[in-house]
Design a protein around this motif. Structure first.
Motif, PDB file in Angstrom:
ATOM      1  N   UNK A 183      29.024  30.029  94.034  1.00 16.87           N
ATOM      2  CA  UNK A 183      30.124  30.068  95.001  1.00 16.87           C
ATOM      3  C   UNK A 183      30.375  28.648  95.513  1.00 16.87           C
TER       4      UNK A 183
ATOM      5  N   UNK B 174      28.013  37.588  94.574  1.00 17.55           N
ATOM      6  CA  UNK B 174      27.527  37.063  93.301  1.00 17.55           C
ATOM      7  C   UNK B 174      26.880  38.165  92.467  1.00 17.55           C
ATOM      8  N   UNK B 175      26.148  39.082  93.126  1.00 18.52           N
ATOM      9  CA  UNK B 175      25.469  40.125  92.372  1.00 18.52           C
ATOM     10  C   UNK B 175      26.415  41.167  91.824  1.00 18.52           C
ATOM     11  N   UNK B 176      27.493  41.482  92.581  1.00 15.88           N
ATOM     12  CA  UNK B 176      28.430  42.509  92.133  1.00 15.88           C
ATOM     13  C   UNK B 176      29.632  41.918  91.418  1.00 15.88           C
ATOM     14  N   UNK B 177      29.658  40.596  91.224  1.00 23.05           N
ATOM     15  CA  UNK B 177      30.756  39.904  90.547  1.00 23.05           C
ATOM     16  C   UNK B 177      32.095  40.265  91.170  1.00 23.05           C
ATOM     17  N   UNK B 178      32.110  40.220  92.512  1.00 21.74           N
ATOM     18  CA  UNK B 178      33.305  40.607  93.244  1.00 21.74           C
ATOM     19  C   UNK B 178      33.768  39.435  94.089  1.00 21.74           C
ATOM     20  N   UNK B 179      35.014  39.495  94.577  1.00 19.01           N
ATOM     21  CA  UNK B 179      35.555  38.421  95.403  1.00 19.01           C
ATOM     22  C   UNK B 179      35.591  38.805  96.882  1.00 19.01           C
TER      23      UNK B 179
ATOM     24  N   UNK C 147      43.147  35.351  95.174  1.00 17.08           N
ATOM     25  CA  UNK C 147      42.821  36.581  95.902  1.00 17.08           C
ATOM     26  C   UNK C 147      43.239  36.448  97.366  1.00 17.08           C
TER      27      UNK C 147
ATOM     28  N   UNK D  19      24.360  30.279  93.718  1.00 17.63           N
ATOM     29  CA  UNK D  19      24.918  31.624  93.556  1.00 17.63           C
ATOM     30  C   UNK D  19      26.339  31.587  92.998  1.00 17.63           C
TER      31      UNK D  19
ATOM     32  N   UNK E  41      19.517  34.305  90.062  1.00 13.70           N
ATOM     33  CA  UNK E  41      18.628  34.565  91.192  1.00 13.70           C
ATOM     34  C   UNK E  41      18.727  36.041  91.566  1.00 13.70           C
TER      35      UNK E  41
ATOM     36  N   UNK F 264      40.565  30.997  91.668  1.00 20.28           N
ATOM     37  CA  UNK F 264      40.418  32.447  91.815  1.00 20.28           C
ATOM     38  C   UNK F 264      40.398  32.831  93.291  1.00 20.28           C
ATOM     39  N   UNK F 265      39.665  32.026  94.110  1.00 22.64           N
ATOM     40  CA  UNK F 265      39.603  32.317  95.551  1.00 22.64           C
ATOM     41  C   UNK F 265      41.000  32.253  96.164  1.00 22.64           C
TER      42      UNK F 265
ATOM     43  N   UNK G 177      35.022  39.640  88.299  1.00 25.38           N
ATOM     44  CA  UNK G 177      34.874  38.193  88.517  1.00 25.38           C
ATOM     45  C   UNK G 177      33.485  37.742  88.074  1.00 25.38           C
ATOM     46  N   UNK G 178      33.227  37.757  86.784  1.00 29.07           N
ATOM     47  CA  UNK G 178      31.930  37.347  86.281  1.00 29.07           C
ATOM     48  C   UNK G 178      31.853  35.814  86.266  1.00 29.07           C
ATOM     49  N   UNK G 179      30.648  35.307  85.975  1.00 28.34           N
ATOM     50  CA  UNK G 179      30.449  33.865  85.958  1.00 28.34           C
ATOM     51  C   UNK G 179      31.327  33.194  84.922  1.00 28.34           C
TER      52      UNK G 179
ATOM     53  N   UNK H 128      33.252  36.783  99.239  1.00 35.18           N
ATOM     54  CA  UNK H 128      33.716  35.423  99.515  1.00 35.18           C
ATOM     55  C   UNK H 128      34.823  35.435 100.559  1.00 35.18           C
ATOM     56  N   UNK H 129      35.718  36.437 100.465  1.00 32.60           N
ATOM     57  CA  UNK H 129      36.785  36.541 101.471  1.00 32.60           C
ATOM     58  C   UNK H 129      36.197  36.790 102.851  1.00 32.60           C
TER      59      UNK H 129
ATOM     60  N   UNK I   6      34.902  33.044  86.177  1.00 33.77           N
ATOM     61  CA  UNK I   6      35.080  32.017  87.200  1.00 33.77           C
ATOM     62  C   UNK I   6      35.075  30.630  86.572  1.00 33.77           C
TER      63      UNK I   6
ATOM     64  N   UNK J  69      27.507  36.431 100.432  1.00 35.85           N
ATOM     65  CA  UNK J  69      27.617  35.672  99.181  1.00 35.85           C
ATOM     66  C   UNK J  69      26.683  36.248  98.129  1.00 35.85           C
TER      67      UNK J  69
ATOM     68  N   UNK K 164      23.499  48.838  94.155  1.00 32.68           N
ATOM     69  CA  UNK K 164      24.794  48.170  94.145  1.00 32.68           C
ATOM     70  C   UNK K 164      25.769  48.962  93.286  1.00 32.68           C
ATOM     71  N   UNK K 165      27.041  48.886  93.657  1.00 34.57           N
ATOM     72  CA  UNK K 165      28.068  49.608  92.936  1.00 34.57           C
ATOM     73  C   UNK K 165      28.362  48.966  91.591  1.00 34.57           C
ATOM     74  N   UNK K 166      29.404  49.448  90.918  1.00 37.60           N
ATOM     75  CA  UNK K 166      29.749  48.876  89.610  1.00 37.60           C
ATOM     76  C   UNK K 166      30.206  47.431  89.752  1.00 37.60           C
ATOM     77  N   UNK K 167      29.945  46.621  88.725  1.00 35.69           N
ATOM     78  CA  UNK K 167      30.283  45.200  88.783  1.00 35.69           C
ATOM     79  C   UNK K 167      31.785  45.011  88.658  1.00 35.69           C
ATOM     80  N   UNK K 168      32.316  44.025  89.384  1.00 36.16           N
ATOM     81  CA  UNK K 168      33.733  43.730  89.324  1.00 36.16           C
ATOM     82  C   UNK K 168      34.068  42.848  88.129  1.00 36.16           C
TER      83      UNK K 168
END
Lengths: 100, 177
Positions: free
Chosen positions: B48, A51-56, B138, B46, A2, B134-135, B121-123, A59-60, B126, A47, B115-119
């Motif tokens: 999550x 999801x878009x930046x593949x970061x945690x 962290x 998404x 999405x 993972x949650x 935690x990809x799909x 969520x925190x 996860x 969220x 958006x910045x660089x991707x982290x």
């Protein structure tokens, strides 16, 4: 996948509806529900970014916002109960004790 | 997937609008529950699942049950219908809300918003390690101090709610031996 901008648009629309509810409604409990709606819109944005930046981190933040919202709901509803016990109404236009 | 997102988004916006437009507070609370459930579905889309689970458990379960309890405890009458009282402050309020919506959408779609660089935690990551695991990892390493502080906040909220909602006894009864 999405697109993040679509989710953020939905988040903006929900936030605006919450603002409209806070401004338009006169019932204190419904105003409170609209504040919860605005908090949820912000959560949706977090969220979407997580999801878009593949970061945690997003969520925190959602986790902490949710706990703050729960604490706020508990304290706010007991304040509303105390106000209702004292004045017998929930119409926020009649709560003018502190108005200058 | 995109189709189901659009359906859930339309249902969520409809639920949010009916929170503002319904007269009875009970109907408002139930349509807010519907909005929260639609948002939980969007969180699943998404990737999550943990957030979706706590959204259903805490928001749609705990907080809205608390709202319904208070509404039933207070035995409220319905409001007057909104449309019978269009005054200029209300129209100004609606205009303000619409302005906020368009400003936010404009910010999100402006070319400066990148958006910045991707982290890491990809799909796939996860799905391989498990989203909840993972949650937890962290939360209990990097964010353990905010986690402990927020438990104190919850305790303060519980004490505050008890003190605020408690019925005051007359002071004279405490003095008598």
């Amino acid at each position: 996948m999405i697109p993040v901008s679509h989710v953020l648009t939905l988040s903006a629309i929900l936030f605006g509806i919450g603002v409209a509810g806070v401004i338009l409604r006169r019932n204190a409990i419904v105003v409170f529900m609209c504040i919860e709606l605005m908090l949820n819109a912000v959560n949706l944005g977090f969220v979407a970014f997580a999801s878009g930046m593949q970061s945690m981190v997003g969520v925190m933040f959602v986790f902490f916002v949710l706990i703050v919202a729960a604490a706020e709901a508990v304290v706010g509803l007991s304040i509303i109960l105390a106000i209702f016990r004292n004045s017998g109404t929930l119409n926020i236009e009649e709560f003018n004790l502190l108005r200058w | 997937m995109l189709i189901s997102f659009y359906i859930l988004a339309a249902l969520a916006v409809g639920g949010a609008l009916s929170v503002v437009l319904f007269r009875s507070p009970v109907y408002c609370a139930l349509s807010l529950v519907a909005t929260f459930l639609c948002l939980a579905g969007i969180y699943v889309l998404l990737n999550s699942e943990f957030v979706a689970a706590i959204q259903v458990l805490i928001y749609a379960g705990a907080i809205m049950v608390l709202f319904l309890f208070v509404i039933m405890l207070l035995n409220l009458r319905s409001d007057k219908p909104l449309r019978h009282s269009w005054t200029w402050p209300k129209l100004l309020g609606i205009g303000f809300a619409v302005a906020i919506i368009f400003q936010l959408i404009g910010i999100f779609h402006s070319p400066a918003a990148r958006m910045g660089p991707a982290g890491k935690y990809s799909t796939e990551y996860l799905q391989q390690k498990g989203a909840v695991e993972v949650v937890g990892e962290v939360l209990f390493t990097e964010y353990v101090l905010p986690f402990e502080i927020i438990s104190i906040l919850l305790m303060v909220a519980v004490v505050g709610a008890v003190i605020l909602a408690k019925r005051r006894e007359p002071a004279s009864t405490e003095q008598t031996p």
